[in-house]
Design a protein around this motif. Structure first.
Motif, PDB file in Angstrom:
ATOM      1  N   CYS B  71     -15.904 -37.373  16.407  1.00 13.10           N
ATOM      2  CA  CYS B  71     -15.913 -37.414  17.950  1.00 13.10           C
ATOM      3  C   CYS B  71     -16.785 -36.002  18.526  1.00 13.10           C
ATOM      4  O   CYS B  71     -17.479 -36.093  19.352  1.00 13.10           O
ATOM      5  N   ALA B  72     -16.601 -34.749  17.568  1.00 12.29           N
ATOM      6  CA  ALA B  72     -17.591 -33.747  17.932  1.00 12.29           C
ATOM      7  C   ALA B  72     -19.095 -34.010  17.985  1.00 12.29           C
ATOM      8  O   ALA B  72     -19.564 -33.429  18.822  1.00 12.29           O
ATOM      9  N   LYS B  73     -19.479 -34.831  17.194  1.00 20.43           N
ATOM     10  CA  LYS B  73     -20.787 -35.034  17.091  1.00 20.43           C
ATOM     11  C   LYS B  73     -21.149 -36.139  18.240  1.00 20.43           C
ATOM     12  O   LYS B  73     -22.340 -35.990  18.760  1.00 20.43           O
ATOM     13  N   GLN B  74     -20.186 -36.886  18.668  1.00 17.63           N
ATOM     14  CA  GLN B  74     -20.681 -37.824  19.616  1.00 17.63           C
ATOM     15  C   GLN B  74     -20.604 -37.152  21.156  1.00 17.63           C
ATOM     16  O   GLN B  74     -21.511 -37.740  22.023  1.00 17.63           O
ATOM     17  N   CYS B  75     -19.805 -36.042  20.918  1.00 22.05           N
ATOM     18  CA  CYS B  75     -19.570 -35.500  22.392  1.00 22.05           C
ATOM     19  C   CYS B  75     -20.960 -35.110  23.172  1.00 22.05           C
ATOM     20  O   CYS B  75     -21.590 -34.182  22.584  1.00 22.05           O
ATOM     21  N   PRO B  76     -21.546 -35.578  24.296  1.00 21.81           N
ATOM     22  CA  PRO B  76     -22.699 -35.066  24.790  1.00 21.81           C
ATOM     23  C   PRO B  76     -22.741 -33.596  25.276  1.00 21.81           C
ATOM     24  O   PRO B  76     -23.967 -33.252  25.283  1.00 21.81           O
ATOM     25  N   ILE B  77     -21.727 -33.060  25.451  1.00 13.92           N
ATOM     26  CA  ILE B  77     -21.697 -31.736  26.097  1.00 13.92           C
ATOM     27  C   ILE B  77     -21.014 -30.883  25.139  1.00 13.92           C
ATOM     28  O   ILE B  77     -20.689 -29.722  25.514  1.00 13.92           O
ATOM     29  N   ASP B  78     -20.591 -31.354  24.027  1.00 10.92           N
ATOM     30  CA  ASP B  78     -19.897 -30.344  23.101  1.00 10.92           C
ATOM     31  C   ASP B  78     -18.654 -29.767  23.466  1.00 10.92           C
ATOM     32  O   ASP B  78     -18.634 -28.476  23.439  1.00 10.92           O
ATOM     33  N   CYS B  79     -17.778 -30.512  24.040  1.00 17.33           N
ATOM     34  CA  CYS B  79     -16.505 -29.685  24.512  1.00 17.33           C
ATOM     35  C   CYS B  79     -15.431 -29.947  23.413  1.00 17.33           C
ATOM     36  O   CYS B  79     -14.479 -29.563  23.748  1.00 17.33           O
ATOM     37  N   ILE B  80     -15.642 -30.708  22.443  1.00 16.38           N
ATOM     38  CA  ILE B  80     -14.797 -30.735  21.324  1.00 16.38           C
ATOM     39  C   ILE B  80     -15.080 -29.890  20.117  1.00 16.38           C
ATOM     40  O   ILE B  80     -16.179 -29.840  19.716  1.00 16.38           O
ATOM     41  N   HIS B  81     -14.428 -29.055  19.949  1.00 15.21           N
ATOM     42  CA  HIS B  81     -14.539 -27.903  18.674  1.00 15.21           C
ATOM     43  C   HIS B  81     -13.553 -28.241  17.526  1.00 15.21           C
ATOM     44  O   HIS B  81     -12.485 -27.978  17.744  1.00 15.21           O
ATOM     45  N   ILE B  82     -14.097 -28.371  16.480  1.00 17.13           N
ATOM     46  CA  ILE B  82     -13.292 -28.740  15.087  1.00 17.13           C
ATOM     47  C   ILE B  82     -13.598 -27.814  13.839  1.00 17.13           C
ATOM     48  O   ILE B  82     -14.936 -27.646  13.996  1.00 17.13           O
ATOM     49  N   GLU B  83     -12.701 -27.320  13.419  1.00 14.49           N
ATOM     50  CA  GLU B  83     -12.962 -26.332  12.289  1.00 14.49           C
ATOM     51  C   GLU B  83     -12.129 -26.800  11.257  1.00 14.49           C
ATOM     52  O   GLU B  83     -10.922 -27.112  11.209  1.00 14.49           O
ATOM     53  N   VAL B  84     -12.656 -27.561  10.000  1.00 14.66           N
ATOM     54  CA  VAL B  84     -12.054 -27.879   8.779  1.00 14.66           C
ATOM     55  C   VAL B  84     -12.500 -27.006   7.456  1.00 14.66           C
ATOM     56  O   VAL B  84     -13.680 -26.856   7.417  1.00 14.66           O
ATOM     57  N   VAL B  85     -11.577 -26.375   7.018  1.00 13.57           N
ATOM     58  CA  VAL B  85     -11.882 -25.424   5.765  1.00 13.57           C
ATOM     59  C   VAL B  85     -11.051 -26.174   4.491  1.00 13.57           C
ATOM     60  O   VAL B  85     -10.170 -26.919   4.831  1.00 13.57           O
ATOM     61  N   LYS B  86     -11.778 -25.959   3.410  1.00  5.77           N
ATOM     62  CA  LYS B  86     -11.007 -26.093   2.219  1.00  5.77           C
ATOM     63  C   LYS B  86     -10.229 -25.325   1.682  1.00  5.77           C
ATOM     64  O   LYS B  86     -10.608 -23.998   1.502  1.00  5.77           O
ATOM     65  N   ASP B  87      -8.805 -25.715   1.347  1.00  6.43           N
ATOM     66  CA  ASP B  87      -8.002 -24.839   0.910  1.00  6.43           C
ATOM     67  C   ASP B  87      -7.976 -24.438  -0.505  1.00  6.43           C
ATOM     68  O   ASP B  87      -8.278 -25.520  -1.534  1.00  6.43           O
ATOM     69  N   GLU B  88      -8.282 -23.186  -0.892  1.00  5.57           N
ATOM     70  CA  GLU B  88      -8.674 -23.114  -2.372  1.00  5.57           C
ATOM     71  C   GLU B  88      -7.861 -23.338  -3.480  1.00  5.57           C
ATOM     72  O   GLU B  88      -8.090 -23.952  -4.633  1.00  5.57           O
ATOM     73  N   GLU B  89      -6.754 -23.083  -3.052  1.00  7.60           N
ATOM     74  CA  GLU B  89      -5.354 -23.486  -3.965  1.00  7.60           C
ATOM     75  C   GLU B  89      -5.086 -25.032  -4.225  1.00  7.60           C
ATOM     76  O   GLU B  89      -4.924 -25.426  -5.488  1.00  7.60           O
ATOM     77  N   THR B  90      -4.773 -25.583  -3.067  1.00  4.19           N
ATOM     78  CA  THR B  90      -4.565 -27.052  -3.221  1.00  4.19           C
ATOM     79  C   THR B  90      -5.541 -27.877  -3.223  1.00  4.19           C
ATOM     80  O   THR B  90      -5.597 -29.193  -3.383  1.00  4.19           O
ATOM     81  N   LYS B  91      -6.887 -27.454  -3.013  1.00  2.00           N
ATOM     82  CA  LYS B  91      -8.052 -28.287  -2.911  1.00  2.00           C
ATOM     83  C   LYS B  91      -7.892 -29.456  -1.945  1.00  2.00           C
ATOM     84  O   LYS B  91      -8.416 -30.334  -2.036  1.00  2.00           O
ATOM     85  N   GLN B  92      -7.360 -29.019  -0.759  1.00  2.62           N
ATOM     86  CA  GLN B  92      -7.182 -29.806   0.185  1.00  2.62           C
ATOM     87  C   GLN B  92      -8.037 -29.455   1.400  1.00  2.62           C
ATOM     88  O   GLN B  92      -8.189 -28.578   1.622  1.00  2.62           O
ATOM     89  N   ARG B  93      -8.528 -30.455   2.165  1.00  2.00           N
ATOM     90  CA  ARG B  93      -9.193 -29.960   3.550  1.00  2.00           C
ATOM     91  C   ARG B  93      -8.127 -29.696   4.465  1.00  2.00           C
ATOM     92  O   ARG B  93      -7.090 -30.533   4.695  1.00  2.00           O
ATOM     93  N   VAL B  94      -8.345 -28.681   5.184  1.00  2.00           N
ATOM     94  CA  VAL B  94      -7.260 -28.121   6.035  1.00  2.00           C
ATOM     95  C   VAL B  94      -7.879 -28.198   7.500  1.00  2.00           C
ATOM     96  O   VAL B  94      -8.884 -27.560   7.809  1.00  2.00           O
ATOM     97  N   LEU B  95      -7.106 -28.772   8.471  1.00  2.00           N
ATOM     98  CA  LEU B  95      -7.413 -28.701   9.951  1.00  2.00           C
ATOM     99  C   LEU B  95      -7.200 -27.285  10.478  1.00  2.00           C
ATOM    100  O   LEU B  95      -5.968 -27.236  10.510  1.00  2.00           O
TER     101      LEU B  95
END
Lengths: 430, 186
Positions: B71-95
């Motif tokens: 969605c953030a890539k689709q947005c023509p005016i960049d109004c969506i900001h998403i940050e996803v990081v990888k949790d080092e302990e659980t090896k899960q992607r965290v929103l």
């Protein structure tokens, strides 16, 4: 007026100077009363104008101040009083300040001679009609003066247009009024009403085909004299900003405004007096009416109702017709209205010579003209219903409603648009 | 004589046309007005009266979001900001962050079409007036949470919250003074 003064003076056993003072006090009181009545009428008319305009344009109009928005005109007046009264630096100060008063005086002084009821008239002048036509000409002076004194090209153009227009349209208006004066043989407003009767076929409107025509000529000319659309060239907001009152603000602007609306009522009241039988109650002679206060009140209500319908028509005209061009305006007046009103005057004179009043032919012509008028009204109503039906709408006579109920009811939507959709669809698919 | 008959014809034509014009406006006078007296004199809230597919303020149900950022890539005016990081302990992607700048959004709907899990959608809400334009940056993630797994082919789609409930709550919260996330630019 004088009889009233004498009556009170005799009752209080006054004489000499005291009598004169009482008369003077009474005159001031009556003048103030007439002024207040005229102010209230024009205030209410501004509200009526906005509500009618709203409904005609499928809106609601002002509906928030007071119950059903009926106090909107007071709020507007208050706003205008509180506003600053600006005089442009380049304007001619004294003339600029004086002009609105001439307009107000010209219109409001005419109310003195409006017969609201058989006894309810401030002054039944023996030259009543001519007085009304003459005193309202003061408006021309005021309008021209304001246009000149504003020192603004739009105002000046507006003022000049107003002068040309009012002077031109005075001619057919007076000629149309003269037809009635010829028939009634008097210039007094009460005399003209007394010469008519309560029923429509006793009115001068339906006296003969030529008075019927004269009414429309008078009404057209009166609308033009009042600077109302479609003859509002002096104020033409799309060409002249606001014409002669462009530079005015606050209460002075309100003066022009109230003058215009009081003028609407005035022209309706004159039309009611001359053509619609004034305060005459159907089936009651003026002598009977003079004896009872109840009948006097009914007469007052009848007069006000007739005049209000006239005002409504003037407002309705404004929201229907586009503005004329200047050359069209003059062409309408001098090519159509003036010859036709001359014809009316001459034809009425011939009518009076050939057909004796009260004869069989006279009466048949009254009834025939009234029937013709009724027929025109019926055709008009048929056209109205035709236009409502052709859109697939229904009547909604609740004029005071705020109009918020059921707008998004799907059934109403279907009723409103269903027909057309079906039609178009069937056309497209063959 | 020809011009005189024209003269009479002019009169006749003007009477008929003016009369019919008056009939048209009079017919409008007798009909119901169209006006909707927003906001206080409607039968039900205007939000409930809008057409089904009208595009209001965007909202995301973060319990469904997979953090794919399409969605953030689709947005023509960049109004969506998403940050996803990888949790080092659980090896899960965290929103960590999912912000939508409603002030910038032009309601084109490209993001909604692109969302593979239908978590992003238009609501019917439109009354988002704020005293500060930065307050229209809506934050849908309060505290970081693991992203959702996309549903398998035979699994039913995950339950989402009712449309509009998330945005309504967010917009209402902005006005509460105690809300720590409210107010000010990020």
């Amino acid at each position: 007026m004088e009889t009233l003064s004498n009556y009170i003076a005799d009752y209080l056993e006054l004489s000499g100077l005291a009598r004169e003072i009482l008369y003077a006090v009474l005159i001031v009181a009556v003048a103030a009363g007439v002024f207040m009545v005229a102010l209230t009428i024009s205030g209410l008319l501004t509200l009526a104008e906005r509500r009618v305009a709203g409904r005609i344009q499928s809106r609601v109009g002002p509906n928030r101040v007071g119950p059903l928005g009926l106090l909107q005109w007071l709020a507007d007046g208050l706003k205008l009083i509180m506003k600053e009264d600006l005089v442009p630096a380049a304007a001619d100060g004294p003339l600029f300040r004086l002009a609105p008063y001439l307009v107000i005086v010209g219109v409001f002084a005419a109310f003195v001679s409006v017969p609201f009821g058989q006894l309810l008239i401030a002054a039944d002048l023996n030259v009543g009609v001519i007085y009304l036509l003459a005193i309202t000409s003061l408006v021309t002076v005021g309008v021209l003066m304001s246009g000149w004194a504003s020192n603004n090209k739009w105002s000046l153009l507006g003022g000049i247009r107003a002068a040309a227009q009012i002077v031109s349209y005075e001619v057919p208006a007076v000629l149309a009024v003269l037809s009635v004066v010829l028939l009634s043989g008097t210039l007094s407003m009460q005399g003209i009403i007394a010469a008519q009767g309560g029923w429509p076929w006793h009115w001068y409107l339906f006296h003969n085909p030529f008075t019927f025509l004269a009414f429309f000529l008078y009404f057209t000319a009166a609308v033009a004299e009042g600077n109302r659309t479609p003859f509002d060239l002096p104020e033409a907001e799309s060409e002249l900003v606001s014409g002669y009152n462009t530079e005015y603000s606050g209460m002075r602007f309100a003066g022009f405004f109230l003058g215009e609306f009081a003028n609407i009522y005035l022209m309706s009241a004159i039309a009611t007096t001359l053509f619609f039988g004034g305060w005459q109650i159907p089936g009651v002679t003026p002598e009977q009416q003079a004896t009872s206060w109840g009948l006097q009140l009914v007469g007052l209500l009848i007069f006000v109702a007739k005049a209000s319908i006239g005002c409504f028509v003037v407002i309705w005209l404004r929201w229907t017709f586009p503005r004329l061009r200047v050359d069209q305006l003059m062409s309408v007046c001098y090519r159509y209205l003036v010859p036709l009103s001359l014809l009316c005057l001459a034809a009425n004179a011939v009518y009076m010579l050939l057909i004796p009043a009260g004869s069989m032919i006279d009466r048949i012509i009254h009834y025939g003209t009234a029937a013709f008028g009724g027929l025109v009204g019926l055709i008009f109503l048929w056209r109205v219903f035709h236009h409502i039906r052709s859109v697939g709408d229904r009547l909604d006579l609740n004029v005071l409603a705020r109009g918020q109920k059921g707008r998004f009811d799907p059934r109403i939507q279907a009723r409103r648009y269903g027909k057309f959709r079906k039609k178009r669809y069937s056309k497209e698919t063959g | 004589m020809g011009s005189f008959s024209e003269y009479l014809a002019n009169i006749g034509r003007s009477i008929v046309t003016l009369g019919d014009g008056l009939a048209v406006t009079f017919s409008y006078l007798l009909r119901k007005p169209f006006t909707i007296q927003y906001p206080d004199r409607t039968e039900k809230p205007v939000v409930a009266m809008l057409p089904e597919r009208s595009r209001g303020i965007l909202e995301i149900d973060i319990n469904v979001c997979t953090g794919c950022s399409i969605c953030a890539k689709q947005c023509p005016i960049d109004c969506i900001h998403i940050e996803v990081v990888k949790d080092e302990e659980t090896k899960q992607r965290v929103l960590k962050r999912f912000d939508i700048d409603v002030a910038k959004c032009m309601f084109c709907g490209l993001c909604v079409e692109a969302c593979p899990v239908s978590g992003l959608r238009h609501t019917h809400e439109f009354e988002g007036s704020m005293s500060d334009v930065h307050r229209l940056m809506l934050s849908f993630v309060d505290k970081p949470q693991p992203v959702a797994k996309p549903a398998k082919k035979d699994e039913p789609a995950p339950e989402t919250k009712p449309v509009g409930s998330i945005v309504r709550k967010l917009l209402a919260d902005w006005w509460k003074p105690a809300n720590p996330t409210s107010g000010g630019p990020r």
